[in-house]
Write a protein that holds these residues in place. Structure first.
Motif, short mmCIF file in Angstrom:
data_model
loop_
_atom_site.label_atom_id
_atom_site.label_comp_id
_atom_site.label_asym_id
_atom_site.label_seq_id
_atom_site.Cartn_x
_atom_site.Cartn_y
_atom_site.Cartn_z
N GLU A 13 0.86 -1.18 0.00
CA GLU A 13 0.00 0.00 0.00
C GLU A 13 0.89 1.23 0.00
OE1 GLU A 13 -3.34 -0.63 0.10
OE2 GLU A 13 -2.93 -2.77 0.34
N THR A 14 0.65 2.13 -0.95
CA THR A 14 1.48 3.33 -1.04
C THR A 14 0.61 4.54 -1.41
OG1 THR A 14 3.39 2.05 -1.74
CG2 THR A 14 3.47 4.40 -2.18
N HIS A 29 -3.35 10.60 -2.41
CA HIS A 29 -4.23 9.44 -2.40
C HIS A 29 -3.37 8.18 -2.39
CE1 HIS A 29 -3.10 9.99 -6.59
NE2 HIS A 29 -3.45 8.72 -6.81
N GLY A 30 -3.98 7.03 -2.28
CA GLY A 30 -3.20 5.80 -2.21
C GLY A 30 -3.72 4.70 -3.11
N HIS A 31 -2.89 3.68 -3.26
CA HIS A 31 -3.23 2.52 -4.07
C HIS A 31 -2.78 1.24 -3.36
CE1 HIS A 31 -4.17 4.94 -7.60
NE2 HIS A 31 -3.06 5.63 -7.37
N SER A 32 -3.47 0.17 -3.66
CA SER A 32 -3.05 -1.17 -3.27
C SER A 32 -2.32 -1.75 -4.47
CB SER A 32 -4.25 -2.04 -2.90
OG SER A 32 -4.91 -1.53 -1.78
N ALA A 76 4.01 4.02 2.85
CA ALA A 76 4.74 5.29 2.75
C ALA A 76 3.98 6.17 1.77
CB ALA A 76 6.16 5.05 2.24
N THR A 77 4.28 7.47 1.83
CA THR A 77 3.74 8.41 0.85
C THR A 77 4.91 8.91 0.03
OG1 THR A 77 2.01 9.05 2.40
CG2 THR A 77 2.36 10.50 0.52
N VAL A 78 4.76 8.88 -1.30
CA VAL A 78 5.85 9.19 -2.22
C VAL A 78 5.58 10.54 -2.90
CG1 VAL A 78 7.20 8.37 -4.18
CG2 VAL A 78 6.11 6.72 -2.66
N LEU A 92 4.62 16.05 7.19
CA LEU A 92 4.24 14.67 7.48
C LEU A 92 5.35 13.95 8.25
CD1 LEU A 92 2.53 13.68 4.12
CD2 LEU A 92 1.42 13.90 6.35
N GLN A 93 6.60 14.17 7.85
CA GLN A 93 7.73 13.54 8.54
C GLN A 93 7.80 14.00 10.00
OE1 GLN A 93 10.71 14.63 5.61
NE2 GLN A 93 11.00 12.48 5.04
N LYS A 94 7.53 15.28 10.24
CA LYS A 94 7.51 15.80 11.62
C LYS A 94 6.48 15.07 12.47
CE LYS A 94 8.45 20.58 10.60
NZ LYS A 94 7.86 21.92 10.61
N ARG A 95 5.42 14.60 11.81
CA ARG A 95 4.34 13.90 12.51
C ARG A 95 4.54 12.39 12.47
NH1 ARG A 95 -0.72 17.42 12.50
NH2 ARG A 95 0.10 19.47 11.96
N ASP A 96 5.78 11.99 12.18
CA ASP A 96 6.20 10.58 12.22
C ASP A 96 5.54 9.72 11.13
OD1 ASP A 96 7.94 8.69 13.29
OD2 ASP A 96 6.38 7.86 14.59
N HIS A 97 5.28 10.32 9.97
CA HIS A 97 4.78 9.57 8.82
C HIS A 97 5.95 9.11 7.96
CE1 HIS A 97 0.34 10.46 8.86
NE2 HIS A 97 0.78 11.26 9.81
N SER A 98 5.77 7.97 7.30
CA SER A 98 6.78 7.46 6.38
C SER A 98 6.63 8.17 5.04
CB SER A 98 6.61 5.96 6.21
OG SER A 98 7.54 5.46 5.28
N VAL A 99 7.66 8.91 4.65
CA VAL A 99 7.64 9.69 3.42
C VAL A 99 8.87 9.35 2.59
CG1 VAL A 99 7.73 12.02 2.45
CG2 VAL A 99 6.36 11.58 4.49
#
Length: 149
Positions: A13-14, A29-32, A76-78, A92-99
């Protein structure tokens, strides 16, 4: 001995956004994703080798793709690092998201090129990457073939 192609499938999922795009995909947005990895080689003919009869152990191929692609891109978000999305990425990284910040527009087409380069570098010398298929939705996918490149 004949060349044989084997394929292993992966899913992850990304999220992403396409900066400058004129449609809905400009929004995050995201995709499987479903990734099919096909390699080609000759089965091992040495009957004393524990991998006798295999082109490559599916477990060895899984390890490569998992380390290079799945573990990196899953959840992750790309974003293209050369766009204003960098500000959103930092937040997003400051909020501990995978980027992930990449050098390209994160379309399926560009991602599959990136994936091909990463996987090719890790394959044993006698095994060649034959094809990749990155499915973004049930009806949309990008393909990479060694013969085209």
């Amino acid at each position: 001995m004949s060349n044989i192609r084997i394929t292993k499938q992966f899913s992850f999922e990304t999220g992403h956004a396409l900066y400058g795009y004129d449609g809905k995909c400009k929004n995050v947005h995201g995709h499987s994703y479903k990734l099919s990895v096909t390699v080609i080689g000759k089965p091992i003919s040495d009957n004393t080798n524990v991998k006798y009869g295999m082109v490559i152990d599916f477990g060895d191929l899984k390890k490569i793709v998992k380390e290079e692609i799945v573990d990196v891109f899953d959840h992750a978000t790309v974003f293209n690092k050369n766009t204003p999305h960098v500000e959103l990425a930092k937040e997003l990284q400051k909020r501990d998201h995978s980027v992930l910040l990449v050098d390209y527009q994160p379309t399926s087409e560009m991602m599959v090129i990136d994936f091909a380069e990463k996987i090719k570098q890790r394959l044993p010398e006698n095994i060649k990457l034959h094809a990749l298929r990155l499915q973004e939705t049930d009806s949309s996918y990008a393909e990479w073939f060694a013969s085209d490149n």
